[in-house]
Design a protein around this motif. Sequence first.
Motif, mmCIF file in Angstrom:
data_model
loop_
_atom_site.group_PDB
_atom_site.id
_atom_site.type_symbol
_atom_site.label_atom_id
_atom_site.label_comp_id
_atom_site.label_asym_id
_atom_site.label_seq_id
_atom_site.Cartn_x
_atom_site.Cartn_y
_atom_site.Cartn_z
ATOM 1 N N MET A 1 -23.125 16.508 -21.783
ATOM 2 C CA MET A 1 -23.401 16.103 -23.165
ATOM 3 C C MET A 1 -24.648 15.233 -23.231
ATOM 4 O O MET A 1 -25.499 15.399 -24.114
ATOM 5 N N LEU A 2 -24.764 14.303 -22.292
ATOM 6 C CA LEU A 2 -25.911 13.395 -22.280
ATOM 7 C C LEU A 2 -27.201 14.151 -21.963
ATOM 8 O O LEU A 2 -28.252 13.877 -22.555
ATOM 9 N N ARG A 3 -27.133 15.104 -21.050
ATOM 10 C CA ARG A 3 -28.340 15.875 -20.700
ATOM 11 C C ARG A 3 -28.848 16.664 -21.908
ATOM 12 O O ARG A 3 -30.054 16.810 -22.103
ATOM 13 N N SER A 4 -27.935 17.184 -22.732
ATOM 14 C CA SER A 4 -28.369 17.932 -23.914
ATOM 15 C C SER A 4 -28.982 17.009 -24.959
ATOM 16 O O SER A 4 -29.891 17.405 -25.689
ATOM 17 N N LEU A 5 -28.500 15.750 -24.999
ATOM 18 C CA LEU A 5 -29.052 14.790 -25.952
ATOM 19 C C LEU A 5 -30.342 14.159 -25.449
ATOM 20 O O LEU A 5 -31.264 13.901 -26.232
ATOM 21 N N ARG A 6 -30.392 13.888 -24.135
ATOM 22 C CA ARG A 6 -31.523 13.168 -23.543
ATOM 23 C C ARG A 6 -31.942 13.823 -22.234
ATOM 24 O O ARG A 6 -31.606 13.339 -21.148
ATOM 25 N N PRO A 7 -32.680 14.942 -22.293
ATOM 26 C CA PRO A 7 -33.078 15.620 -21.052
ATOM 27 C C PRO A 7 -34.023 14.798 -20.185
ATOM 28 O O PRO A 7 -34.273 15.171 -19.033
ATOM 29 N N ASP A 8 -34.547 13.690 -20.711
ATOM 30 C CA ASP A 8 -35.488 12.874 -19.940
ATOM 31 C C ASP A 8 -34.805 11.946 -18.941
ATOM 32 O O ASP A 8 -35.452 11.449 -18.022
ATOM 33 N N VAL A 9 -33.504 11.683 -19.104
ATOM 34 C CA VAL A 9 -32.868 10.683 -18.253
ATOM 35 C C VAL A 9 -32.381 11.304 -16.947
ATOM 36 O O VAL A 9 -32.168 12.511 -16.840
ATOM 37 N N VAL A 10 -32.232 10.455 -15.942
ATOM 38 C CA VAL A 10 -31.666 10.843 -14.642
ATOM 39 C C VAL A 10 -30.192 10.460 -14.668
ATOM 40 O O VAL A 10 -29.847 9.332 -15.032
ATOM 41 N N ILE A 11 -29.319 11.389 -14.294
ATOM 42 C CA ILE A 11 -27.885 11.171 -14.470
ATOM 43 C C ILE A 11 -27.158 11.266 -13.132
ATOM 44 O O ILE A 11 -27.293 12.250 -12.401
ATOM 45 N N GLY A 12 -26.385 10.242 -12.824
ATOM 46 C CA GLY A 12 -25.500 10.254 -11.669
ATOM 47 C C GLY A 12 -24.056 10.132 -12.126
ATOM 48 O O GLY A 12 -23.770 9.532 -13.158
ATOM 49 N N PHE A 13 -23.147 10.712 -11.373
ATOM 50 C CA PHE A 13 -21.712 10.599 -11.677
ATOM 51 C C PHE A 13 -20.982 10.270 -10.386
ATOM 52 O O PHE A 13 -21.258 10.855 -9.336
ATOM 53 N N PHE A 14 -20.049 9.320 -10.469
ATOM 54 C CA PHE A 14 -19.213 9.018 -9.293
ATOM 55 C C PHE A 14 -17.753 9.152 -9.659
ATOM 56 O O PHE A 14 -17.285 8.567 -10.631
ATOM 57 N N ASN A 15 -17.029 9.947 -8.842
ATOM 58 C CA ASN A 15 -15.604 10.190 -9.062
ATOM 59 C C ASN A 15 -14.807 9.299 -8.119
ATOM 60 O O ASN A 15 -14.844 9.489 -6.907
ATOM 61 N N HIS A 16 -14.092 8.327 -8.680
ATOM 62 C CA HIS A 16 -13.392 7.351 -7.845
ATOM 63 C C HIS A 16 -12.083 7.883 -7.276
ATOM 64 O O HIS A 16 -11.528 7.278 -6.358
ATOM 65 N N ILE A 17 -11.560 8.972 -7.821
ATOM 66 C CA ILE A 17 -10.290 9.522 -7.362
ATOM 67 C C ILE A 17 -10.551 10.824 -6.604
ATOM 68 O O ILE A 17 -11.675 11.321 -6.599
ATOM 69 N N PRO A 18 -9.542 11.394 -5.948
ATOM 70 C CA PRO A 18 -9.779 12.643 -5.206
ATOM 71 C C PRO A 18 -10.176 13.783 -6.140
ATOM 72 O O PRO A 18 -9.926 13.740 -7.347
ATOM 73 N N PHE A 19 -10.791 14.818 -5.556
ATOM 74 C CA PHE A 19 -10.997 16.075 -6.277
ATOM 75 C C PHE A 19 -10.172 17.121 -5.551
ATOM 76 O O PHE A 19 -10.328 17.311 -4.342
ATOM 77 N N PRO A 20 -9.286 17.830 -6.264
ATOM 78 C CA PRO A 20 -8.272 18.649 -5.589
ATOM 79 C C PRO A 20 -8.812 19.977 -5.085
ATOM 80 O O PRO A 20 -9.839 20.477 -5.546
ATOM 81 N N PRO A 21 -8.090 20.617 -4.151
ATOM 82 C CA PRO A 21 -8.431 21.976 -3.719
ATOM 83 C C PRO A 21 -8.347 22.944 -4.894
ATOM 84 O O PRO A 21 -7.631 22.701 -5.873
ATOM 85 N N TYR A 22 -9.051 24.075 -4.765
ATOM 86 C CA TYR A 22 -9.145 25.004 -5.891
ATOM 87 C C TYR A 22 -7.778 25.515 -6.340
ATOM 88 O O TYR A 22 -7.532 25.698 -7.536
ATOM 89 N N GLY A 23 -6.870 25.756 -5.413
ATOM 90 C CA GLY A 23 -5.554 26.256 -5.774
ATOM 91 C C GLY A 23 -4.821 25.345 -6.738
ATOM 92 O O GLY A 23 -4.025 25.808 -7.569
ATOM 93 N N ILE A 24 -5.081 24.043 -6.639
ATOM 94 C CA ILE A 24 -4.490 23.079 -7.573
ATOM 95 C C ILE A 24 -5.365 22.942 -8.812
ATOM 96 O O ILE A 24 -4.883 22.997 -9.943
ATOM 97 N N TYR A 25 -6.664 22.780 -8.593
ATOM 98 C CA TYR A 25 -7.572 22.566 -9.728
ATOM 99 C C TYR A 25 -7.534 23.733 -10.708
ATOM 100 O O TYR A 25 -7.659 23.542 -11.930
ATOM 101 N N SER A 26 -7.331 24.941 -10.187
ATOM 102 C CA SER A 26 -7.386 26.131 -11.040
ATOM 103 C C SER A 26 -6.290 26.147 -12.100
ATOM 104 O O SER A 26 -6.352 26.928 -13.053
ATOM 105 N N GLN A 27 -5.266 25.301 -11.959
ATOM 106 C CA GLN A 27 -4.213 25.235 -12.973
ATOM 107 C C GLN A 27 -4.716 24.679 -14.303
ATOM 108 O O GLN A 27 -4.126 24.940 -15.354
ATOM 109 N N LEU A 28 -5.801 23.914 -14.258
ATOM 110 C CA LEU A 28 -6.303 23.251 -15.462
ATOM 111 C C LEU A 28 -6.848 24.287 -16.450
ATOM 112 O O LEU A 28 -7.769 25.032 -16.116
#
Length: 731
Positions: free
Chosen positions: A139-166
């Motif tokens: 969303m931010l990139r579409s509003l402000r393509p000039d900025v540099v964007i980093g994201f940090f995920n503090h919790i685990p990211f699940p295997p695809y077999g679990i994530y795919s349920q979403l």
Amino acid sequence: MSNRLPVDHFVNDDGTDGWSTSPGGLVTALEPLMRASDGAWVGWPGVADKEFEPFENDGISIVPVTLSSAELEEYYEGFSNDTLWPLYHDVISPPAFHREWWEAYVRVNRRFAEAAAAVAATGATVWVHDYQLQLVPRMLRSLRPDVVIGFFNHIPFPPYGIYSQLPWRKQILDGLLGADLIGFQRIADAGNFTRAVRRLFGYATRGAAIDVVDPDGRPRRVIAKQFPISIDAASFENLARRPDIQERAKQIREDLGNPKTIMLGVDRLDYTKGIGHRIKAYGELLREGRLSVEDVTLVQVASPSRERVGAYMALRDEIELAVGRLNGDYSTISNSAISYYHRGYPREEMAALYLAADVMLVTALRDGMNLVAKEYVAARFDADGVLVLSEFAGASDELKQAILINPHDIEGVKNAIMQAVEMPKRERSRRMRALRKRVFDNDVATWSASFLETLTGGAAVQGGVPENLVSALRELSANETLLVALDFDGTLAPHVDEPDDARAVEGAQDAVKRLLELPGVRVALVSGRALVSLRQVADPADGVLLAGSHGIEVQLDDSGLEIDLDSAELEQLETLARVLERISGPVAGTWIEKKPAGLALHTRQATPEDGIGVQREAKAQVEELLPGLTIRDGKNVLEFSVRASTKGDALAQLREHTGADAVFYAGDDVTDEDAFAELGPDDLGLKIGPGASGARFRVRGPEEVAQVLALLADFRASADAHGEANGPSAE
């Protein structure tokens, strides 16, 4: 940007709003940086249905985002904590999927993105934190393509077999891919993410690099890699060294009846923490007579968490029932089996508890990191105490000297508890010293600096060679066989308008010659230049290996690979030439470079606006007329090739040819990321200049590269002189 602001709200006696800085490692790590860079922090102030104007707090601009009670229930308690949290934690508790919650999540994420877009300066760096805001980067990139964007995920990211349920799995991934750099706690988490991206989007991935295509059709390189978070270790040790804290620790032991061993658990009351598993293991040890309440007691702090969510209310009842049963069965008038506290404590009391505890139990069933484990280690300045740590907590990747357990294996947990209780003082000290070194060497300031340097590059790059790079070069130099692979333009030589005018900076050529003369060292140039051009800046007769045209052409000692295009490829090349000449001809400052298997469209001398326009038009027409042609973005250059190859492919071929035990690779361009992605844990990648990168280290320019190569030659020569180049360094 984070769900919560780094301040807590209170009401003064006169009814006005007041603010106090929140405790916590993230705030501690970022406060100095925020003040120095005129930073702003965007987040929810912790009060529903109330608007606050932006304000200053201790030199930081605070930008509150308003949430209604309904949004708090649907976006935060609902989608964030009853959908994403259990899903990302291996479905220990079943996640709930409700479209109303998802709609609230989208709405709130958009509000956060708009708030950041409104306050960010031109070209600003925006660092978005955690799973509550996964849609913000796109969303931010579409509003402000000039900025540099980093994201940090503090919790685990699940295997695809679990994530795919979403149900909204693609939308979440697309939101995250709006960032330039996505950080995870563990290598496994980053791997789960890139596999999900491949499955759902089909984007090419190589190591930490993901080649995405934005909605406007422009390709972009995203880096997804691990950055294990830590704590402000020094401040925790300083707290533990205070006489009043040490006195409080003694008082805690006395209040508990001075048992021989105090075991401690400190957790949010959450089903991911494995509190019930540790209580079960402890209860069985008491029942079997392997432990007694006269000698050992368990202190369990379970701070309140998400008390309006049904799963958490049920968990509290379950834990408190188990505590009551155990105390009823085994406690005596003088000794309690478990001292249980359902409340939070200030840092001072926590430091005292850590000092009082002989054994720290961290039995998480799934945890992104678990900072309690690191806090315990930091507090133990006496080099005593034993950490029992779940292998399913991210901290286990670093804290190898803990007693590592599988919390699902109750028998294994029991044996680990007994090992901790009976461990001799000498072994306790040895383990704790190793744990403390790890925590203090990788504290929260190191974590944040590493993430931001990877993200922003130029803003963080200083002159000279960083100390941690010097240490890494010394360690690398001790390998028996070493491949030193280097890009040329922008790495050994500054970028110039005419490639034929490029010359290596002073000192670089001498350093390369020294490396070539050392036993067990091979040097290679890996470039987008055609092989004929590369031979003008390096002589294979000197022993330099060459890989040109991104690995399509190679010169390996006495053998070489020249390009022999077939008729179909020649026809494609002719069509490509006509298209590029028609587009670039009318635009001043653009020119076309012929290569053996393709063409490069250079825009360095054009205006930025003209350069972007020409590249966009060229890419669109080539993709339409010649689908499947390899297209690479570089610095002010767009390269087209009728044969597919990358610098990563070239590096793999060079490694196989030389049989190198370790590889040093240095490069400055987007195309060098393919080579960085090819590096293993024992290799060393060096990024030159700004931009998100998969390289571990970074320097400012070619002058620093010359210094690095000279240091590597010095260390290698020293290792050879002392006969140490036949195995890993003793360090």
